[in-house]
Design a protein around this motif. Structure first.
Motif, short mmCIF file in Angstrom:
data_model
loop_
_atom_site.label_atom_id
_atom_site.label_comp_id
_atom_site.label_asym_id
_atom_site.label_seq_id
_atom_site.Cartn_x
_atom_site.Cartn_y
_atom_site.Cartn_z
N ILE A 1 1.01 -1.14 -0.06
CA ILE A 1 -0.18 -0.15 0.27
C ILE A 1 1.13 0.72 -0.13
O ILE A 1 1.86 1.05 0.87
CB ILE A 1 -0.93 -0.25 0.87
CG1 ILE A 1 -1.52 -1.10 1.35
CG2 ILE A 1 -1.37 0.94 1.50
CD1 ILE A 1 -2.76 -1.13 2.37
N ARG A 2 0.58 1.91 -1.10
CA ARG A 2 2.11 3.19 -1.00
C ARG A 2 1.06 4.39 0.08
O ARG A 2 -0.43 4.77 0.01
CB ARG A 2 1.28 4.06 -2.19
CG ARG A 2 1.98 2.67 -3.27
CD ARG A 2 1.55 3.94 -5.07
NE ARG A 2 1.88 4.95 -5.14
CZ ARG A 2 2.21 5.28 -6.17
NH1 ARG A 2 1.78 4.82 -7.05
NH2 ARG A 2 2.41 6.83 -6.35
N PRO A 3 1.64 5.03 0.79
CA PRO A 3 1.42 5.81 1.56
C PRO A 3 0.90 7.23 0.84
O PRO A 3 1.16 7.43 -0.41
CB PRO A 3 2.47 6.64 2.10
CG PRO A 3 3.33 6.64 1.51
CD PRO A 3 3.52 5.04 0.78
N PRO A 4 -0.70 7.89 1.10
CA PRO A 4 -0.76 9.08 0.31
C PRO A 4 0.29 10.20 0.06
O PRO A 4 0.89 10.41 1.17
CB PRO A 4 -2.01 9.72 1.42
CG PRO A 4 -2.09 8.94 2.89
CD PRO A 4 -0.55 7.33 2.74
N LEU A 5 -0.04 10.59 -0.94
CA LEU A 5 1.27 11.70 -1.68
C LEU A 5 0.95 13.11 -1.04
O LEU A 5 -0.17 13.28 -1.27
CB LEU A 5 1.03 11.93 -3.09
CG LEU A 5 2.00 13.20 -3.76
CD1 LEU A 5 3.71 12.62 -3.37
CD2 LEU A 5 2.16 12.70 -4.89
N GLU B 1 -2.65 12.31 -8.33
CA GLU B 1 -2.58 11.37 -7.55
C GLU B 1 -2.39 12.07 -6.59
O GLU B 1 -2.22 11.45 -5.46
CB GLU B 1 -0.78 10.89 -7.72
CG GLU B 1 -0.08 11.05 -7.66
CD GLU B 1 1.63 10.55 -8.67
OE1 GLU B 1 1.68 9.76 -7.37
OE2 GLU B 1 1.17 10.01 -9.77
N THR B 2 -2.09 13.56 -6.14
CA THR B 2 -2.33 14.39 -4.67
C THR B 2 -2.78 14.25 -3.66
O THR B 2 -4.73 14.37 -4.60
CB THR B 2 -1.93 15.25 -4.43
OG1 THR B 2 -0.02 15.95 -5.88
CG2 THR B 2 -1.73 16.74 -3.96
N ARG B 3 -3.07 14.16 -2.62
CA ARG B 3 -4.19 13.42 -1.41
C ARG B 3 -4.03 14.70 -1.11
O ARG B 3 -5.25 15.04 0.11
CB ARG B 3 -4.01 12.21 -1.30
CG ARG B 3 -3.85 10.61 -1.66
CD ARG B 3 -5.44 11.21 -1.98
NE ARG B 3 -5.18 9.89 -3.19
CZ ARG B 3 -5.49 9.91 -4.61
NH1 ARG B 3 -5.64 11.93 -5.22
NH2 ARG B 3 -5.50 9.98 -5.99
N CYS B 4 -3.46 15.79 -0.98
CA CYS B 4 -3.39 16.24 -0.11
C CYS B 4 -2.49 17.41 -0.12
O CYS B 4 -0.98 17.42 -0.52
CB CYS B 4 -3.29 16.23 1.72
SG CYS B 4 -3.44 17.69 2.11
N LEU B 5 -2.48 18.90 -0.97
CA LEU B 5 -1.79 20.24 -1.11
C LEU B 5 -1.04 21.18 0.70
O LEU B 5 -2.17 21.37 0.99
CB LEU B 5 -2.60 20.84 -1.79
CG LEU B 5 -2.26 20.83 -3.28
CD1 LEU B 5 -3.13 21.37 -4.43
CD2 LEU B 5 -0.69 21.07 -3.06
N ILE B 6 0.17 21.36 0.25
CA ILE B 6 0.08 22.28 1.28
C ILE B 6 0.79 23.50 0.56
O ILE B 6 1.91 23.26 -0.27
CB ILE B 6 1.62 21.73 2.16
CG1 ILE B 6 0.89 20.87 3.19
CG2 ILE B 6 2.23 22.90 3.29
CD1 ILE B 6 2.34 20.21 4.34
#
Length: 124
Positions: free
Chosen positions: A3-7, A49-54
């Motif tokens: 399982i890949r961690p969220p990007l 594929e980005t699950r969250c942006l900083i």
């Protein structure tokens, strides 16, 4: 199957942020990529594929809030944690309206960032 961690993608024109935050995010268990501008992020091929942006609020070219609006226009609803060096708390955009979990003021703590990411991703 692994399982890949969220990007979590970091978009900030400040080189020191782009160099330090990805390492911290990996320590937190996320995959991380950094981009120097909103335009570079949009052209990267990693948007989907980005699950969250900083996301830095104030950048040359497209600002953080402008990138968030552009993603919404494209029907891409990526949670955002805004970051800013501006000490004026009236400076952040209406982040709730933009679907933002948090707005952190630089310098922010590791625990503050992790809490903001968890809120954005709604994980414990």
């Amino acid at each position: 199957m692994m399982i890949r961690p969220p990007l979590v993608s970091v978009v900030d024109d400040d080189e020191s942020i782009r160099e330090s935050l990805p390492d911290l995010l990996r320590e937190f268990g996320f995959a991380a990529m950094a981009f120097s501008s909103a335009e570079q992020f949009l052209a990267s091929g990693h948007v989907d594929e980005t699950r969250c942006l900083i996301l830095d609020i104030s950048m040359p070219g497209m600002s953080g809030p402008e990138l968030k609006r552009e993603l919404s226009k494209r029907k891409l609803y990526i949670p955002v944690v805004f970051i800013t060096a501006t000490g004026d708390e009236s400076a952040p955009p209406n982040e709730r309206e933009l679907g933002t979990a948090e707005c952190l003021f630089k310098p922010f703590s590791d625990t503050g960032l992790l809490a903001a990411l968890k809120a954005a991703l709604r994980v414990n």
